[in-house]
Write an enzyme that holds these catalytic residues in place. Sequence first.
Site, PDB file in Angstrom:
ATOM      1  N   SER A  64      19.662  11.777  25.052  1.00  0.00           N
ATOM      2  CA  SER A  64      19.898  11.444  26.457  1.00  0.00           C
ATOM      3  C   SER A  64      20.932  10.333  26.666  1.00  0.00           C
ATOM      4  O   SER A  64      22.102  10.536  26.397  1.00  0.00           O
ATOM      5  CB  SER A  64      18.551  11.091  27.074  1.00  0.00           C
ATOM      6  OG  SER A  64      18.661  11.074  28.456  1.00  0.00           O
ATOM      7  N   ASP A 276      23.452  11.366  33.337  1.00  0.00           N
ATOM      8  CA  ASP A 276      23.371  10.788  31.990  1.00  0.00           C
ATOM      9  C   ASP A 276      23.649  11.899  30.969  1.00  0.00           C
ATOM     10  O   ASP A 276      23.989  13.031  31.340  1.00  0.00           O
ATOM     11  CB  ASP A 276      22.034  10.077  31.752  1.00  0.00           C
ATOM     12  CG  ASP A 276      20.883  11.047  31.606  1.00  0.00           C
ATOM     13  OD1 ASP A 276      21.007  12.196  32.065  1.00  0.00           O
ATOM     14  OD2 ASP A 276      19.853  10.674  31.016  1.00  0.00           O
ATOM     15  N   ASP A 280      19.397  14.485  33.016  1.00  0.00           N
ATOM     16  CA  ASP A 280      18.102  14.363  33.705  1.00  0.00           C
ATOM     17  C   ASP A 280      18.050  13.145  34.623  1.00  0.00           C
ATOM     18  O   ASP A 280      17.036  12.909  35.274  1.00  0.00           O
ATOM     19  CB  ASP A 280      16.896  14.415  32.746  1.00  0.00           C
ATOM     20  CG  ASP A 280      16.914  13.344  31.684  1.00  0.00           C
ATOM     21  OD1 ASP A 280      17.768  12.444  31.756  1.00  0.00           O
ATOM     22  OD2 ASP A 280      16.064  13.418  30.766  1.00  0.00           O
ATOM     23  N   ALA A 371      14.060   3.518  38.863  1.00  0.00           N
ATOM     24  CA  ALA A 371      15.268   2.933  39.451  1.00  0.00           C
ATOM     25  C   ALA A 371      16.521   3.473  38.755  1.00  0.00           C
ATOM     26  O   ALA A 371      17.582   3.583  39.365  1.00  0.00           O
ATOM     27  CB  ALA A 371      15.208   1.417  39.334  1.00  0.00           C
ATOM     28  N   ASN A 372      16.374   3.878  37.479  1.00  0.00           N
ATOM     29  CA  ASN A 372      17.531   4.386  36.723  1.00  0.00           C
ATOM     30  C   ASN A 372      17.926   5.816  37.116  1.00  0.00           C
ATOM     31  O   ASN A 372      18.824   6.393  36.515  1.00  0.00           O
ATOM     32  CB  ASN A 372      17.276   4.282  35.221  1.00  0.00           C
ATOM     33  CG  ASN A 372      16.100   5.143  34.756  1.00  0.00           C
ATOM     34  OD1 ASN A 372      15.723   6.108  35.403  1.00  0.00           O
ATOM     35  ND2 ASN A 372      15.518   4.774  33.617  1.00  0.00           N
ATOM     36  N   ARG A 497       9.884  -6.029  28.344  1.00  0.00           N
ATOM     37  CA  ARG A 497       9.109  -4.954  27.703  1.00  0.00           C
ATOM     38  C   ARG A 497       9.916  -4.371  26.549  1.00  0.00           C
ATOM     39  O   ARG A 497      11.158  -4.356  26.607  1.00  0.00           O
ATOM     40  CB  ARG A 497       8.731  -3.855  28.715  1.00  0.00           C
ATOM     41  CG  ARG A 497       9.910  -3.289  29.477  1.00  0.00           C
ATOM     42  CD  ARG A 497       9.503  -2.105  30.339  1.00  0.00           C
ATOM     43  NE  ARG A 497       9.243  -0.924  29.549  1.00  0.00           N
ATOM     44  CZ  ARG A 497      10.192  -0.101  29.113  1.00  0.00           C
ATOM     45  NH1 ARG A 497      11.465  -0.312  29.379  1.00  0.00           N
ATOM     46  NH2 ARG A 497       9.878   0.949  28.397  1.00  0.00           N
ATOM     47  N   PRO A 498       9.212  -3.901  25.514  1.00  0.00           N
ATOM     48  CA  PRO A 498       9.953  -3.264  24.427  1.00  0.00           C
ATOM     49  C   PRO A 498      10.434  -1.896  24.872  1.00  0.00           C
ATOM     50  O   PRO A 498       9.674  -1.148  25.484  1.00  0.00           O
ATOM     51  CB  PRO A 498       8.909  -3.140  23.315  1.00  0.00           C
ATOM     52  CG  PRO A 498       7.590  -3.194  23.991  1.00  0.00           C
ATOM     53  CD  PRO A 498       7.755  -3.893  25.302  1.00  0.00           C
ATOM     54  N   THR A 501      13.141   3.727  23.693  1.00  0.00           N
ATOM     55  CA  THR A 501      14.220   4.633  23.282  1.00  0.00           C
ATOM     56  C   THR A 501      15.293   3.940  22.456  1.00  0.00           C
ATOM     57  O   THR A 501      16.090   4.593  21.798  1.00  0.00           O
ATOM     58  CB  THR A 501      14.933   5.252  24.518  1.00  0.00           C
ATOM     59  OG1 THR A 501      15.475   4.188  25.300  1.00  0.00           O
ATOM     60  CG2 THR A 501      13.999   6.095  25.353  1.00  0.00           C
ATOM     61  N   ARG A 506      13.819  -5.115  26.559  1.00  0.00           N
ATOM     62  CA  ARG A 506      14.529  -5.126  27.838  1.00  0.00           C
ATOM     63  C   ARG A 506      14.027  -6.282  28.700  1.00  0.00           C
ATOM     64  O   ARG A 506      12.827  -6.603  28.711  1.00  0.00           O
ATOM     65  CB  ARG A 506      14.306  -3.815  28.591  1.00  0.00           C
ATOM     66  CG  ARG A 506      14.839  -2.608  27.856  1.00  0.00           C
ATOM     67  CD  ARG A 506      15.060  -1.447  28.812  1.00  0.00           C
ATOM     68  NE  ARG A 506      15.259  -0.199  28.095  1.00  0.00           N
ATOM     69  CZ  ARG A 506      16.402   0.177  27.517  1.00  0.00           C
ATOM     70  NH1 ARG A 506      17.447  -0.616  27.548  1.00  0.00           N
ATOM     71  NH2 ARG A 506      16.486   1.340  26.891  1.00  0.00           N
TER      72      ARG A 506
END
Length: 541
Positions: A64, A276, A280, A371-372, A497-498, A501, A506
């Site tokens: 992705s 992306d 998706d 949000a992404n 948060r880890p 992917t 992050r």
Amino acid sequence: MDFEAVAKYSALHLKPAGLSLQYGTAGFRTKAGHLDHVMYRMGVLAVLRSRQTKSTIGVMVTASHNPEEDNGVKLVDPLGEMLASAWEEYATCLANAEEQEIQSILTEICQKEAVKLNQRASVFIGRDTRPSSEKLSQSVIDGVSALGGQYHDYGLITTPQLHYMVFCQNTQEHYGKATVEGYYQKLSKAFVELTKQASSSGDDQMCLKIDCANGIGALKLKEMERYLPKKLLIHLYNDGTKEKLNHLCGADFVKVHQKPPLGLEIKPNERCCSFDGDADRIVYYYNDTAGHFHLVDGDKIATLISTFIKELLIKIGQTLKMAVVQTAYANGSSTRYLEETMKVPVHCTKTGVKHLHHKAQEFDIGVYFEANGHGTVLFSKAAEEKIRHMAKEEKENQKRDAAKMLENTIDLINQTVGDAISDMLVIEAILALKGLTVQQWDAIYTDLPNRQLKVKVADRRVIDTTDAERRAVTPPGLQEKIDELVKKYRLSRAFVRPSGTEDVVRVYSEADTQENADSLAHEVSLAVYHLAGGIGEPPQP
Ligand code: G16
């Protein structure tokens, strides 16, 4: 089960020594060169899942939004959903097993899940445009064949198209035909029907520049163009003929860096969007006359779509329960607008569409978007039946027309998973129907300035979170430090948060000004670096 064949083929797909991977936010992801054994084993696992569910299962070879050198694999469950979480655990266990453990792990899965070994197995396979994807999808085929499963290889296809094919197949094509042409036909027909009622001045409004991230979206949009009406003028950029996948372009780049992609020149007020790498996700944007860049992200997409649906529900006099599902990344302004102005209930889940999807299923109509730009809308069976019935039988013209619009919206949406092509058509149709420009859409509410950063640490698993990832439980002292930093700024919020992917932690921040959001994100990054085992140089402002 033919363990001999599994072992024979497995020797051709050996696991690199010492490698350990997790089924993350959206499957396995790492450098493409490390994934051959994972692909083979996921082919094997897909056969077991297919036998257990007596349905077709999907296997998508893609990483992705990750860089071109990475690859990955996502498994698709019978209704086009992400793989069930118990099976994610089996997937991790199988992917990390040593050669001699494979047989016992497969036996254990079969026992626990009551897999009938004589059951027919069917697997749909797809891949993105990465140079490594073709060979890796062959490894999936080896895995499927080793256990005597049947497969259909769709070759180059978007991730949401594969989800769609799996769902179509498992509903005896009730949802649509399980072919790429069938997908184009269904969506384009719904789009034409839906936009019929748009005013004719719509020509201008239907002009869109699309950054395809140098990925599969470009190929599929080129194929689909001939099915689309002429009044939708799409111009494709970053179509993969020159540059690398996701490099300085694509939805993730645009969202995270809050700037336009390379390779797409934006004239003032032109409506643009980015897909992306596996199509998706989608985000919109434009430059104003002063040359300032404006991002219209997944939160604004959710707002636009839920407003449109709510207005139609009011018109048809239906009290169907609608909710919006977001994650911790949702801009505070969007949540406030939805709850306070729109009076729509909002729910927050962990990152990953699999979590949002399940929450959204609890409502008559569940609109979910990260949000992404990853998201879709789910209609319960009962809601869909009511709407279709009204579209056919309702006596009052106005009500019937509104129900028809909702019916076409249902047909235009890919309900299996977020789909950039389908979402783009839904958005274009709504803008045309409401006569909105991208600026007017953007002006629905003003985003709080925000920043996203990444921090490299030795082992990102040292960070554990709670409260839908909004608070860190470990390492000790990290959350206290974040709380202390957040207090220094107005209208502020931050969390860490880890990633599931990428091999990073992050960091997200929001504050009253961009300068403050940037500075808060930087300070939180430093806290992560010092308290969670940062590696390399400390984060720079
Ligand atoms: C995947 C997931 C998304 C998630 C994103 C980032 O997107 O499908 O739901 O938001 O990864 O996840 P993380 O922050 O855990 O790395 P994609 O488009 O890369 O498949």
